[in-house]
Design a protein around this motif. Structure first.
Motif, mmCIF file in Angstrom:
data_model
loop_
_atom_site.group_PDB
_atom_site.id
_atom_site.type_symbol
_atom_site.label_atom_id
_atom_site.label_comp_id
_atom_site.label_asym_id
_atom_site.label_seq_id
_atom_site.Cartn_x
_atom_site.Cartn_y
_atom_site.Cartn_z
ATOM 1 N N UNK A 1 -0.704 13.190 4.612
ATOM 2 C CA UNK A 1 -1.890 13.778 5.370
ATOM 3 C C UNK A 1 -2.537 13.189 6.368
ATOM 4 N N UNK A 2 -3.097 13.936 7.214
ATOM 5 C CA UNK A 2 -4.095 13.612 8.516
ATOM 6 C C UNK A 2 -5.310 13.221 8.022
ATOM 7 N N UNK A 3 -5.623 12.094 8.630
ATOM 8 C CA UNK A 3 -6.653 11.110 8.234
ATOM 9 C C UNK A 3 -7.855 11.270 9.292
ATOM 10 N N UNK A 4 -7.512 12.143 10.609
ATOM 11 C CA UNK A 4 -8.502 12.300 11.519
ATOM 12 C C UNK A 4 -9.284 13.714 11.437
ATOM 13 N N UNK A 5 -10.449 13.785 11.941
ATOM 14 C CA UNK A 5 -11.241 14.987 11.738
ATOM 15 C C UNK A 5 -10.479 15.904 12.733
ATOM 16 N N UNK A 6 -10.553 17.193 12.166
ATOM 17 C CA UNK A 6 -10.187 18.238 13.249
ATOM 18 C C UNK A 6 -11.343 18.606 14.126
ATOM 19 N N UNK A 7 -11.051 18.507 15.505
ATOM 20 C CA UNK A 7 -12.034 18.551 16.582
ATOM 21 C C UNK A 7 -11.990 19.589 17.016
ATOM 22 N N UNK A 8 -11.141 20.684 16.885
ATOM 23 C CA UNK A 8 -11.070 21.901 17.617
ATOM 24 C C UNK A 8 -12.504 22.848 17.203
ATOM 25 N N UNK A 9 -12.831 22.905 15.874
ATOM 26 C CA UNK A 9 -14.166 23.914 15.694
ATOM 27 C C UNK A 9 -15.379 23.271 16.367
ATOM 28 N N UNK A 10 -15.410 21.623 16.588
ATOM 29 C CA UNK A 10 -16.551 20.769 17.086
ATOM 30 C C UNK A 10 -16.632 21.430 18.380
ATOM 31 N N UNK A 46 0.901 -1.299 -0.070
ATOM 32 C CA UNK A 46 -0.085 -0.179 0.011
ATOM 33 C C UNK A 46 0.708 1.120 0.093
ATOM 34 N N UNK A 47 0.708 2.036 -1.014
ATOM 35 C CA UNK A 47 1.419 3.142 -1.187
ATOM 36 C C UNK A 47 0.756 4.287 -0.449
ATOM 37 N N UNK A 48 1.731 5.162 0.134
ATOM 38 C CA UNK A 48 1.182 6.415 0.993
ATOM 39 C C UNK A 48 1.616 7.557 0.097
ATOM 40 N N UNK A 49 0.705 8.335 -0.208
ATOM 41 C CA UNK A 49 0.922 9.483 -0.905
ATOM 42 C C UNK A 49 1.294 10.607 0.002
ATOM 43 N N UNK A 50 2.196 11.525 -0.526
ATOM 44 C CA UNK A 50 2.791 12.622 0.338
ATOM 45 C C UNK A 50 2.309 13.865 -0.110
ATOM 46 N N UNK A 51 2.408 14.855 0.404
ATOM 47 C CA UNK A 51 1.881 16.334 0.158
ATOM 48 C C UNK A 51 3.153 16.930 -0.345
ATOM 49 N N UNK A 52 2.917 17.864 -1.279
ATOM 50 C CA UNK A 52 3.950 18.688 -2.040
ATOM 51 C C UNK A 52 5.364 18.997 -0.962
#
Length: 140
Positions: free
Chosen positions: A12-21, A1-7
């Motif tokens: 990438x973070x696969x969890x949801x950002x909980x701060x606004x919630x 399984x290949x993991x793609x990288x950002x530039x």
């Protein structure tokens, strides 16, 4: 399984950002707390003003009358059941204990008479008597 990288090379973070919630929940919580009315359990207590008549038991003889309209009279003054309890307690603390005469009127309610007699018994009055019964010895 290949993991793609950002530039820039980060994954990438696969969890949801909980701060606004969490911020939204905290704002809602504060709003609810502010809008809930303050619970106030008030108990009105009469502290006795100068305009109130203070009743006290007579040191010799006190008379309780139940009128036809179910009013309780202590020495010809209209009283409530709560005032009756206080006057009975005050009379039991006197030395010597004053006599208590009980006289219901002819058409007085049996229920009210029984409640007053129960209150007299509970108060611990020992110098007690029925008066005026001779008026009712004939059933015409």
């Amino acid at each position: 399984m290949a993991v793609s990288h950002t530039p820039n090379g980060d994954t990438p973070v696969s969890s949801m950002n909980m701060t606004p919630l969490i911020d939204v929940f905290l704002v809602l919580l504060v709003m609810f707390i502010i809008t809930i009315p303050i619970a106030s359990h008030l108990v009105e207590v009469g502290l006795g003003g100068t305009d109130e008549i203070t009743k006290a038991p007579d040191p010799v003889i006190n008379k309780v009358v139940i009128s036809q309209s179910d009013a309780i009279l202590w020495n010809d003054e209209l009283i409530t059941k709560i005032e009756l309890a206080g006057l009975l307690k005050a009379s039991t603390l006197m030395t010597p204990e004053p006599a208590l005469h009980f006289e219901p009127e002819a058409q007085a309610s049996y229920q009210t008479s029984a409640e007053v007699l129960r209150e007299i018994k509970v108060s611990g009055v020992t110098n007690f008597g029925f008066v005026g019964n001779e008026k009712y010895r004939r059933f015409d």
